[in-house]
Design an enzyme around this catalytic site. Structure first.
Site, short mmCIF file in Angstrom:
data_model
loop_
_atom_site.label_atom_id
_atom_site.label_comp_id
_atom_site.label_asym_id
_atom_site.label_seq_id
_atom_site.Cartn_x
_atom_site.Cartn_y
_atom_site.Cartn_z
N CYS A 1 47.34 45.36 28.19
CA CYS A 1 47.07 46.62 27.47
C CYS A 1 46.01 46.36 26.38
O CYS A 1 46.26 45.58 25.45
CB CYS A 1 48.35 47.17 26.85
SG CYS A 1 49.74 47.19 28.02
N CYS B 1 67.32 53.36 20.19
CA CYS B 1 66.18 53.52 21.10
C CYS B 1 65.71 52.13 21.47
O CYS B 1 65.77 51.21 20.63
CB CYS B 1 65.06 54.30 20.39
SG CYS B 1 63.56 54.43 21.40
N CYS C 1 64.84 51.68 16.55
CA CYS C 1 64.10 51.49 17.81
C CYS C 1 63.75 50.03 18.00
O CYS C 1 63.01 49.46 17.19
CB CYS C 1 62.80 52.28 17.79
SG CYS C 1 63.04 54.02 17.42
N CYS D 1 46.72 46.21 22.56
CA CYS D 1 47.95 45.60 22.03
C CYS D 1 47.80 44.18 21.48
O CYS D 1 47.35 43.27 22.18
CB CYS D 1 49.02 45.61 23.12
SG CYS D 1 50.61 45.06 22.47
N ARG E 1 56.22 62.84 17.33
CA ARG E 1 56.20 61.83 16.26
C ARG E 1 54.79 61.47 15.84
O ARG E 1 53.95 61.11 16.67
CB ARG E 1 56.95 60.57 16.69
CG ARG E 1 57.00 59.52 15.56
CD ARG E 1 57.92 58.34 15.84
NE ARG E 1 59.23 58.80 16.20
CZ ARG E 1 59.76 58.65 17.41
NH1 ARG E 1 59.10 58.02 18.33
NH2 ARG E 1 60.96 59.11 17.67
N CYS F 1 61.61 59.02 25.39
CA CYS F 1 60.59 59.02 24.35
C CYS F 1 59.31 58.58 25.06
O CYS F 1 59.23 57.43 25.52
CB CYS F 1 60.98 58.05 23.24
SG CYS F 1 59.69 57.80 22.01
N CYS G 1 53.06 38.54 25.65
CA CYS G 1 53.32 39.50 26.73
C CYS G 1 52.30 39.28 27.86
O CYS G 1 51.11 39.16 27.59
CB CYS G 1 53.26 40.93 26.21
SG CYS G 1 53.62 42.14 27.49
N1 SAM Z 1 56.19 46.19 26.08
C1 SAM Z 1 56.74 47.47 26.14
C2 SAM Z 1 55.82 48.49 26.78
O1 SAM Z 1 54.61 48.36 26.69
O2 SAM Z 1 56.33 49.44 27.36
C3 SAM Z 1 57.21 48.01 24.81
C4 SAM Z 1 56.42 47.78 23.54
S1 SAM Z 1 54.81 48.51 23.41
C5 SAM Z 1 54.21 47.75 21.97
C6 SAM Z 1 55.11 50.20 23.00
C7 SAM Z 1 53.93 51.11 22.77
O3 SAM Z 1 53.33 50.84 21.52
C8 SAM Z 1 52.76 51.06 23.74
O4 SAM Z 1 53.00 51.75 24.93
C9 SAM Z 1 51.66 51.73 22.93
O5 SAM Z 1 51.63 53.13 23.19
C10 SAM Z 1 52.05 51.45 21.49
N2 SAM Z 1 51.08 50.55 20.85
C11 SAM Z 1 50.98 49.22 21.05
N3 SAM Z 1 49.96 48.72 20.34
C12 SAM Z 1 49.39 49.76 19.67
C13 SAM Z 1 48.27 49.86 18.79
N4 SAM Z 1 47.52 48.82 18.46
N5 SAM Z 1 47.99 51.08 18.28
C14 SAM Z 1 48.74 52.16 18.61
N6 SAM Z 1 49.79 52.10 19.46
C15 SAM Z 1 50.11 50.92 19.98
FE1 SF4 Z 2 52.97 44.02 26.49
FE2 SF4 Z 2 51.85 45.24 24.43
FE3 SF4 Z 2 51.43 46.17 26.88
FE4 SF4 Z 2 53.88 46.41 25.76
S1 SF4 Z 2 51.99 47.38 25.07
S2 SF4 Z 2 53.39 45.74 27.84
S3 SF4 Z 2 53.94 44.53 24.54
S4 SF4 Z 2 50.77 44.16 26.10
#
Ligand code: SAM
Ligand code: SF4
Ligand code: DTB
Length: 349
Positions: free
Chosen positions: A60, A131, A100, A63, A263, A191, A56
């Protein structure tokens, strides 16, 4: 039963005052609010599926799927539609009512849309709620997903507007709010939630919940994630969250958004049964179910069912949500208006 008004005018001071309550007073209030809208012995179960994993471009900090961090994750292309439907069948057989689908994208590309909409149609045909979480959406993408029958779109605010820049620099808070607005305008359920344990302060947890609760309509689903610390991400060595502080966040979310499903999301693998039971008492009434979240482990399904049995909790049956003819007609007229607007802009530009 107490009468609980649905409010959209929460001040930061009011939210902080909830966080400041003695723990037992806060939990009692949250449980009382919970009972005004829900059966306290039912929990909704959703299963996650990573339809496109890793690589990606976003940054973030929490992530494992960001291409900026070396987390050892194997990247995978967009799954085949049939393979996703097979996963959904297995989730249904295991007792999930919602499926989802998540993609590690900044936003979907035009070429992806026929595949993701086919996934929505196929999963819906199984009788599951659908979802998706695919990143930022344009107006027409939101409408396409709604027309395919997508029930919920997940897009998290993650934290307060003030703390957000410490965690993500590649898209703004405003970008996220705009995507939520597009999802709502297209007629889908929202959500949206966040993460606890990213180094934020109580005021940031309050800020996140204040943003969500002061939206024109509350998100129908509010995921509260506890950070899953993944080696290689900038937050890998963050200190653990005090379990009571995590539960407080659930309780305040329940009080502020009384009719939404809250949730108990990521992080359950690191929680004791007792902590999860306390989260349900504080008003959480949904979980991710199945041994994997998107890329990290989640408790085994049978372990969750055993916990439910020990607590006298039963999985919530799916809402039978038939789209009425009026809703269908309204969606078609929105799509037609969007097409006219697109043609106008294309001609003008
Ligand atoms: N890429 C898309 C986005 O960011 O909108 C969808 C997938 S992203 C993995 C969805 C959500 O998962 C993130 O917004 C975050 O809140 C949660 N998430 C991701 N990594 C996480 C982690 N290590 N611990 C807890 N929540 C996490
Ligand atoms: Fe990409 Fe992870 Fe951020 Fe979603 S949460 S935009 S998968 S880096
Ligand atoms: C949400 O709030 N949490 C889910 C879902 N929405 C998409 C994702 C949690 C991901 C945890 C880290 C992983 O497994 O990659």
């Amino acid at each position: 039963m107490i009468d609980v008004p649905i409010r959209h005018d929460w001040t930061r001071a009011e939210v902080l005052a909830l966080f400041d309550l003695p723990f037992m007073d806060l939990l009692f209030q949250a449980q009382s609010v919970h009972r005004a809208h829900f059966n306290p012995n039912q929990v909704q179960v959703s299963t996650l599926c990573s339809i496109k994993t890793g690589a990606c471009p976003e940054d973030c900090a929490y992530c494992p799927q960001s291409n900026r961090y070396d987390t050892g994750l194997e990247k995978e292309k967009l799954m085949q539609v049939e393979a996703v439907i097979e996963e959904a069948k297995a989730a249904k057989a295991a007792g999930a009512t919602r499926f989802c689908m998540g993609a590690a994208w900044r936003s979907p590309k035009g070429k992806d849309m026929p595949y993701v909409t086919a996934m929505v149609r196929g999963v819906k045909e199984l009788g599951l709620e659908t979802c998706m979480t695919l990143g930022m959406l344009k107006d027409e993408q939101a409408l396409e997903l709604a027309e395919a029958g997508l029930d919920y779109y997940n897009h998290n605010l993650d934290t307060s507007e003030e703390y957000y820049g410490e965690i993500i620099t590649t898209r703004t808070y405003q970008d996220r709010l705009e995507t939520l607005d597009r999802v709502r305008k297209a007629g889908m359920k929202i959500c949206a939630g966040g993460i606890v344990g990213m180094g934020e302060e109580v005021k940031d947890r309050a800020g996140l919940l204040q943003q969500l609760a002061n939206l024109a309509e509350h998100p129908e689903s509010v995921p509260i994630n506890m950070l899953v610390k993944v080696e290689g991400t900038p937050l890998a060595d963050n200190p653990d969250v005090d379990p009571f502080d995590f539960i407080r966040t659930i309780a305040v979310a329940r009080i502020m958004m009384p009719a939404s499903h809250v949730r108990l999301s990521a992080g359950r693998e690191a929680m004791s049964d007792e902590m999860q039971a306390m989260a349900f008492f504080a008003g959480a009434n949904s979980i991710f179910y199945g041994e994997k979240l998107l890329t990290t482990p989640n408790p085994e399904a049978n372990k969750d069912m055993q916990l439910f049995a020990r607590l006298g909790i039963e999985p919530e049956k799916r809402e039978v949500a038939h789209t009425s003819e009026a809703e269908e007609a309204e969606l078609h007229s929105r799509l037609a208006a969007q097409e006219t607007q697109d043609r106008f802009y294309n001609a003008a530009g």
